[in-house]
Each structure stands twice: as C-alpha cells, then as structure tokens.
Design a protein around this motif. Sequence first.
Motif, PDB file in Angstrom:
ATOM      1  N   LEU A   1      -6.907  -5.782  -2.169  1.00 52.60           N
ATOM      2  CA  LEU A   1      -6.434  -5.581  -0.656  1.00 52.60           C
ATOM      3  C   LEU A   1      -5.874  -6.918   0.028  1.00 52.60           C
ATOM      4  O   LEU A   1      -4.687  -6.996   0.752  1.00 52.60           O
ATOM      5  N   ARG A   2      -6.560  -7.928  -0.253  1.00 53.45           N
ATOM      6  CA  ARG A   2      -6.053  -9.176   0.263  1.00 53.45           C
ATOM      7  C   ARG A   2      -4.569  -9.619  -0.216  1.00 53.45           C
ATOM      8  O   ARG A   2      -3.759 -10.012   0.481  1.00 53.45           O
ATOM      9  N   HIS A   3      -4.823  -9.466  -1.480  1.00 54.71           N
ATOM     10  CA  HIS A   3      -3.454  -9.932  -2.283  1.00 54.71           C
ATOM     11  C   HIS A   3      -2.291  -8.923  -1.779  1.00 54.71           C
ATOM     12  O   HIS A   3      -0.958  -9.216  -1.539  1.00 54.71           O
ATOM     13  N   LEU A   4      -2.594  -7.779  -1.824  1.00 55.52           N
ATOM     14  CA  LEU A   4      -1.441  -6.741  -1.105  1.00 55.52           C
ATOM     15  C   LEU A   4      -1.099  -7.085   0.190  1.00 55.52           C
ATOM     16  O   LEU A   4       0.064  -7.047   0.487  1.00 55.52           O
TER      17      LEU A   4
ATOM     18  N   VAL B   1      -2.932   1.944   0.743  1.00 56.17           N
ATOM     19  CA  VAL B   1      -2.528   0.573   0.947  1.00 56.17           C
ATOM     20  C   VAL B   1      -1.834   0.090   2.227  1.00 56.17           C
ATOM     21  O   VAL B   1      -2.205  -0.659   2.746  1.00 56.17           O
ATOM     22  N   ILE B   2      -1.034   1.071   2.527  1.00 54.07           N
ATOM     23  CA  ILE B   2      -0.302   1.089   3.780  1.00 54.07           C
ATOM     24  C   ILE B   2      -1.604   1.104   5.296  1.00 54.07           C
ATOM     25  O   ILE B   2      -1.369   0.351   5.967  1.00 54.07           O
ATOM     26  N   VAL B   3      -2.617   1.925   5.042  1.00 53.72           N
ATOM     27  CA  VAL B   3      -3.391   1.947   5.920  1.00 53.72           C
ATOM     28  C   VAL B   3      -4.393   0.697   5.969  1.00 53.72           C
ATOM     29  O   VAL B   3      -4.246   0.039   7.274  1.00 53.72           O
ATOM     30  N   ALA B   4      -4.648   0.117   4.937  1.00 49.42           N
ATOM     31  CA  ALA B   4      -5.229  -1.248   4.608  1.00 49.42           C
ATOM     32  C   ALA B   4      -4.285  -2.258   5.184  1.00 49.42           C
ATOM     33  O   ALA B   4      -4.956  -3.215   6.032  1.00 49.42           O
ATOM     34  N   TYR B   5      -3.118  -2.338   5.084  1.00 54.40           N
ATOM     35  CA  TYR B   5      -2.338  -3.265   5.692  1.00 54.40           C
ATOM     36  C   TYR B   5      -2.151  -3.268   7.205  1.00 54.40           C
ATOM     37  O   TYR B   5      -2.133  -4.271   7.832  1.00 54.40           O
TER      38      TYR B   5
ATOM     39  N   ILE C   1      16.102  -1.678  -0.154  1.00 56.75           N
ATOM     40  CA  ILE C   1      15.022  -2.145  -0.768  1.00 56.75           C
ATOM     41  C   ILE C   1      15.050  -3.627  -1.277  1.00 56.75           C
ATOM     42  O   ILE C   1      15.651  -3.655  -2.206  1.00 56.75           O
ATOM     43  N   LYS C   2      14.108  -4.522  -0.818  1.00 56.53           N
ATOM     44  CA  LYS C   2      14.062  -5.827  -1.478  1.00 56.53           C
ATOM     45  C   LYS C   2      12.903  -6.065  -2.346  1.00 56.53           C
ATOM     46  O   LYS C   2      12.840  -7.192  -3.041  1.00 56.53           O
ATOM     47  N   ALA C   3      11.958  -5.298  -2.110  1.00 54.26           N
ATOM     48  CA  ALA C   3      10.554  -5.589  -2.849  1.00 54.26           C
ATOM     49  C   ALA C   3       9.945  -4.380  -2.980  1.00 54.26           C
ATOM     50  O   ALA C   3       9.857  -3.072  -2.023  1.00 54.26           O
ATOM     51  N   HIS C   4       9.055  -4.180  -3.791  1.00 52.81           N
ATOM     52  CA  HIS C   4       8.312  -3.009  -4.303  1.00 52.81           C
ATOM     53  C   HIS C   4       6.828  -3.257  -4.564  1.00 52.81           C
ATOM     54  O   HIS C   4       6.434  -4.465  -5.033  1.00 52.81           O
ATOM     55  N   VAL C   5       5.845  -2.449  -3.979  1.00 49.16           N
ATOM     56  CA  VAL C   5       4.595  -2.373  -4.105  1.00 49.16           C
ATOM     57  C   VAL C   5       4.096  -1.272  -5.041  1.00 49.16           C
ATOM     58  O   VAL C   5       4.272  -0.047  -4.581  1.00 49.16           O
ATOM     59  N   ASN C   6       3.799  -1.173  -6.180  1.00 48.63           N
ATOM     60  CA  ASN C   6       3.906  -0.267  -6.949  1.00 48.63           C
ATOM     61  C   ASN C   6       2.111   0.043  -7.190  1.00 48.63           C
ATOM     62  O   ASN C   6       1.544  -0.951  -7.911  1.00 48.63           O
ATOM     63  N   VAL C   7       1.731   1.089  -6.837  1.00 50.46           N
ATOM     64  CA  VAL C   7       0.168   1.448  -6.898  1.00 50.46           C
ATOM     65  C   VAL C   7      -0.102   2.478  -7.939  1.00 50.46           C
ATOM     66  O   VAL C   7      -0.659   3.511  -7.332  1.00 50.46           O
TER      67      VAL C   7
END
Length: 166
Positions: free
Chosen positions: A78-81, A109-113, A40-46
């Motif tokens: 969402l755009r920024h994510l 978030v994953i669905v939106a991406y 893992i090199k990056a995290h998205v914490n929601v």
Amino acid sequence: MLLWELDAFQPYPVEIIPGRIFLGNFSQACNPKIQKDLKIKAHVNVSMETGSFFLDDPDKLLHIKIEDSLEASISPFLRHLCHFIGAHLVLGSVILIFSTRGISRSCAVIVAYLMHANEQTLRRSWAYVKKCKNNMRPNRGLVTQLLEWEKIVLGDSITDVSDLLY
C-alpha cells in the motif's frame, strides 16, 4: 438489456479523479484506443495477468501480482502503491488502475490511495469510489486490510465495517 447487464457493460474505465485517475479492468487496459483517448501515461496493474503495457518504460507500470482471494495480501504494497500514484500525479500523468474485472483489487487500491492522499476515513473514501463505480466489491480480506490501513493513515480505527454499503 437487463439492468445488471447494463451495469456490467462499461466500455471505458470510470473516472475517479477527473482527468487524472481512472479505474478499469484488464481488457480496457489492453485497449490502445482507450489508452489514447484517455491519454493514459501510467498503469497500476493489481492482477495476476501480465500485459504488454509500457514495456519500453517500466517506470510507468506498477504491477502488484495478487490473487482475488480472501487470503491475498495487499497491505505490504500500500505505501508503494500510494507513492507511485502520487508521484505520477505530480508529473501530470493520467493513471489507469485496474484488475481483472475492475471491481475488487483495483477498487481497494483506489480506496487506500484516497485514504492516504486525503487523510480520510475508509468510510468516506469507500463512499466516494462507490459513487463513481456502483458495482465495486472488494473482497472481505481486502476490506479487513483497508481497516488496518485506516489505523496507519489516521492513527486509529474509525470506520465500522457495517457502515460500508457492501
């Protein structure tokens, strides 16, 4: 072990895009062995929780502090994510997207991406994530926002919320 217990027992995050995007929970995100094993090199914490992730490099962490409630607003982010996730994929990073339990906000978030990246309907993105993580349960407020996101991404509302296998 009962079936629902087995469903809840996931020692590792689930793979959404093979070797690139993983979906998990807060405790998995805090586990150094998992971070190392999955590279893992990056995290998205929601979630509201704050951890000691990437303190030395804040460019590798996107923390969207929202509650898991019907009133929580994820739309403004969402755009920024999508940009953050896309940029890290271009860099070749492996990304872990997580929330407290890994079943509502992080799934949304994953669905939106996926809707954004693949220019596809909410229904199609939902079905894909559901296949990877069968206990996903974005709350109704998040689902409503994903329906609005579909209009932004595709220019029209296509998915009927009753089509979603909730």
